[in-house]
Design a protein around this motif. Structure first.
Motif, PDB file in Angstrom:
ATOM      1  N   GLU A  97      47.867  24.045  69.742  1.00 27.03           N
ATOM      2  CA  GLU A  97      47.343  23.673  68.741  1.00 27.03           C
ATOM      3  C   GLU A  97      46.137  23.030  68.439  1.00 27.03           C
ATOM      4  O   GLU A  97      45.322  23.334  67.454  1.00 27.03           O
ATOM      5  CB  GLU A  97      48.466  22.350  68.379  1.00 27.03           C
ATOM      6  N   LEU A  98      45.455  22.690  69.645  1.00 23.47           N
ATOM      7  CA  LEU A  98      44.152  22.118  69.547  1.00 23.47           C
ATOM      8  C   LEU A  98      43.069  23.025  69.343  1.00 23.47           C
ATOM      9  O   LEU A  98      42.230  23.022  68.343  1.00 23.47           O
ATOM     10  CB  LEU A  98      43.779  21.466  70.799  1.00 23.47           C
ATOM     11  N   ALA A  99      43.476  24.410  69.836  1.00 22.41           N
ATOM     12  CA  ALA A  99      42.450  25.791  69.621  1.00 22.41           C
ATOM     13  C   ALA A  99      42.464  26.122  68.068  1.00 22.41           C
ATOM     14  O   ALA A  99      41.485  26.351  67.504  1.00 22.41           O
ATOM     15  CB  ALA A  99      42.689  26.592  70.513  1.00 22.41           C
ATOM     16  N   ALA A 100      43.822  25.878  67.451  1.00 25.14           N
ATOM     17  CA  ALA A 100      44.014  26.380  66.254  1.00 25.14           C
ATOM     18  C   ALA A 100      43.380  25.175  65.315  1.00 25.14           C
ATOM     19  O   ALA A 100      42.689  25.543  64.306  1.00 25.14           O
ATOM     20  CB  ALA A 100      45.593  26.289  65.853  1.00 25.14           C
ATOM     21  N   ALA A 101      43.423  24.138  65.510  1.00 28.58           N
ATOM     22  CA  ALA A 101      42.752  23.022  64.720  1.00 28.58           C
ATOM     23  C   ALA A 101      41.473  23.288  64.808  1.00 28.58           C
ATOM     24  O   ALA A 101      40.681  23.037  63.758  1.00 28.58           O
ATOM     25  CB  ALA A 101      43.288  21.743  65.176  1.00 28.58           C
ATOM     26  N   GLU A 102      40.783  23.322  65.929  1.00 30.24           N
ATOM     27  CA  GLU A 102      39.161  23.200  66.079  1.00 30.24           C
ATOM     28  C   GLU A 102      38.687  24.769  65.416  1.00 30.24           C
ATOM     29  O   GLU A 102      37.602  24.701  64.583  1.00 30.24           O
ATOM     30  CB  GLU A 102      38.907  23.479  67.597  1.00 30.24           C
ATOM     31  N   ALA A 103      39.397  25.941  65.315  1.00 32.06           N
ATOM     32  CA  ALA A 103      39.125  26.984  64.373  1.00 32.06           C
ATOM     33  C   ALA A 103      39.185  26.748  63.036  1.00 32.06           C
ATOM     34  O   ALA A 103      38.397  27.218  62.512  1.00 32.06           O
ATOM     35  CB  ALA A 103      40.145  28.193  65.119  1.00 32.06           C
ATOM     36  N   ILE A 104      40.272  26.037  62.658  1.00 33.49           N
ATOM     37  CA  ILE A 104      40.122  25.428  61.113  1.00 33.49           C
ATOM     38  C   ILE A 104      38.798  25.002  60.929  1.00 33.49           C
ATOM     39  O   ILE A 104      38.259  25.193  59.677  1.00 33.49           O
ATOM     40  CB  ILE A 104      41.426  24.758  60.987  1.00 33.49           C
ATOM     41  N   GLU A 105      38.332  24.072  61.771  1.00 31.92           N
ATOM     42  CA  GLU A 105      37.062  23.584  61.195  1.00 31.92           C
ATOM     43  C   GLU A 105      35.870  24.350  61.234  1.00 31.92           C
ATOM     44  O   GLU A 105      34.963  24.085  60.594  1.00 31.92           O
ATOM     45  CB  GLU A 105      36.830  22.263  62.465  1.00 31.92           C
ATOM     46  N   LYS A 106      35.918  25.600  61.607  1.00 31.70           N
ATOM     47  CA  LYS A 106      34.817  26.736  62.010  1.00 31.70           C
ATOM     48  C   LYS A 106      34.923  27.551  60.676  1.00 31.70           C
ATOM     49  O   LYS A 106      33.849  28.302  60.299  1.00 31.70           O
ATOM     50  CB  LYS A 106      35.092  27.258  63.162  1.00 31.70           C
ATOM     51  N   ILE A 107      35.834  27.539  59.830  1.00 28.27           N
ATOM     52  CA  ILE A 107      36.013  28.350  58.734  1.00 28.27           C
ATOM     53  C   ILE A 107      35.319  27.997  57.565  1.00 28.27           C
ATOM     54  O   ILE A 107      35.244  26.586  57.140  1.00 28.27           O
ATOM     55  CB  ILE A 107      37.723  28.524  58.223  1.00 28.27           C
ATOM     56  N   LYS A 108      34.552  28.882  56.952  1.00 25.07           N
ATOM     57  CA  LYS A 108      33.615  28.537  55.851  1.00 25.07           C
ATOM     58  C   LYS A 108      34.168  29.087  54.679  1.00 25.07           C
ATOM     59  O   LYS A 108      34.312  30.399  54.487  1.00 25.07           O
ATOM     60  CB  LYS A 108      32.152  29.014  56.090  1.00 25.07           C
ATOM     61  N   ILE A 109      34.444  28.230  53.751  1.00 28.59           N
ATOM     62  CA  ILE A 109      34.881  28.685  52.315  1.00 28.59           C
ATOM     63  C   ILE A 109      34.003  28.184  51.378  1.00 28.59           C
ATOM     64  O   ILE A 109      33.551  27.273  51.254  1.00 28.59           O
ATOM     65  CB  ILE A 109      36.301  28.007  52.112  1.00 28.59           C
ATOM     66  N   LYS A 110      33.732  29.466  50.393  1.00 22.74           N
ATOM     67  CA  LYS A 110      33.063  29.212  49.147  1.00 22.74           C
ATOM     68  C   LYS A 110      34.036  28.793  48.109  1.00 22.74           C
ATOM     69  O   LYS A 110      34.922  29.582  47.747  1.00 22.74           O
ATOM     70  CB  LYS A 110      32.112  30.449  48.717  1.00 22.74           C
ATOM     71  N   TRP A 111      33.880  27.790  47.446  1.00 26.27           N
ATOM     72  CA  TRP A 111      34.784  27.376  46.235  1.00 26.27           C
ATOM     73  C   TRP A 111      34.327  27.201  45.100  1.00 26.27           C
ATOM     74  O   TRP A 111      32.923  27.078  44.845  1.00 26.27           O
ATOM     75  CB  TRP A 111      35.403  25.948  46.456  1.00 26.27           C
TER      76      TRP A 111
END
Length: 346
Positions: free
Chosen positions: A104-118
């Protein structure tokens, strides 16, 4: 009872208590906006992180399908219905994508690395305010769901979203503290002679009222775990009805009922919000199919607060006639229901 003993002693197993060899863990990226459109997603940095195995976006989630209700009646799919993931979130906290990783920690940290243009879009979180002239709407198409007029012998039509606004006179009545008796967008119904009932009344009360929007906050969040074996989906989840949820998974994943094995030994609270399961349950199923590995998605309390459903608020006006003895002679009621963005429910 055996049920009670299992709960008291901790032997009762819920969706997140199950484990499978090599199981991955999924985390969600939730929308920070009440209404926005995803312009682009850059997940390269997230996917390059150690332990990250897959990403799931809205483009990979099946759309709504037709369904058959208990009466054998076909309910046509609404393209504006809720999906497990979306590129146009209609409330803050709506799931946009999911990532599966070895923990879960790796998944949560990966979420923080995603860049979305809104692209932020207009929104409204108050259904009554959205009815005022010139007010913003919760959806691009409008603010009120309209059910089409039924046709004898035909399946129900697909509900539409329209822009409904009060007149300036109605708006002034609302600003003065009284909900106007607006025109019904759903067919109204009546019984008996309303005006005759009010004429008989010794007292007529005319009150505007509001009930709160109450989040269920079940002790068990909407966690789920899924894997595929010999062409069948095995899915552990939290539901109030296994029979109804099987048919929901059929509709959401385009499967046949005989290819679904649904396991829900206990349900840690539902209050109506888990009657047919939860559309987000299919996220670990889709990630499992993508990775060839069992996937568990534990829903946090913060996520549950966003996606957990609610008992909708009512904004209403009620006119009631009484005899001197307290008997009701007539009732006239008009309500605006805070039904959320995904269909004329509530």
């Amino acid at each position: 009872t055996a049920d009670l003993r299992a709960k008291v002693t901790g032997r009762a197993r819920y969706a997140e208590d199950f484990r499978a060899q090599g199981m991955l863990h999924a985390r969600l990226l939730l929308s920070p906006y009440a209404h926005a459109r995803v312009v682009s997603i850059d997940a390269s940095a997230a996917l390059a992180m150690p332990g990250v195995k897959a990403i799931l976006t809205a483009d990979e989630v099946p759309g709504p399908r037709d369904q058959v209700n208990d009466a054998g009646q076909t309910i046509r799919a609404n393209p504006r219905s809720e999906k497990a993931l979306t590129n146009e979130p209609l409330y803050q906290g709506e799931p946009v994508l999911a990532i599966a990783a070895t923990d879960e920690l790796a998944a949560a940290e990966a979420i923080e690395k995603i860049k979305i243009k809104w692209e932020p879009l207009p929104f409204s979180v108050d259904p009554v305010a959205s009815l005022l002239p010139g007010a913003m709407n919760p959806r691009v198409e409008g603010n009120v769901w309209i059910r089409p007029t039924p046709v004898q012998g035909q399946p129900p039509g697909v509900p539409e979203v329209r822009d409904v606004k009060w007149t300036e006179a109605e708006a002034e009545e609302y600003r003065a503290g009284r909900l106007p008796m607006g025109k019904d967008t759903d067919p109204s119904w009546s019984y008996g002679d309303l005006e005759a009932g009010f004429k008989k009344a010794a007292l007529v009360l005319d009150e505007t009222f509001v009930t709160p929007n109450t989040s269920h906050q079940c002790l068990e969040a909407r966690s789920s775990m899924a894997y595929w074996q010999n062409g069948k989906l095995f899915i552990h989840l939290s539901t109030q009805s296994t029979a109804q949820t099987v048919m929901s998974v059929v509709r959401w994943l385009e499967l046949q009922p005989e290819n679904i094995v649904l396991i829900s030994e206990y349900c840690g609270g539902g209050y109506g919000a888990k009657g047919t399961g939860t559309v987000t349950d299919i996220i670990p199923a889709l990630l499992s199919r993508k990775t060839g590995t069992p996937v568990q998605m534990r829903i946090s309390r913060e996520e549950e607060h966003s996606i957990g459903g609610a008992r909708p608020a009512l904004h209403g006006r009620m006119k009631v006639g009484f005899t001197k003895e307290g008997r009701i002679t007539a009732v006239d009621m008009f309500t605006v229901v805070e039904g959320g963005p995904y269909g004329p429910g509530g």
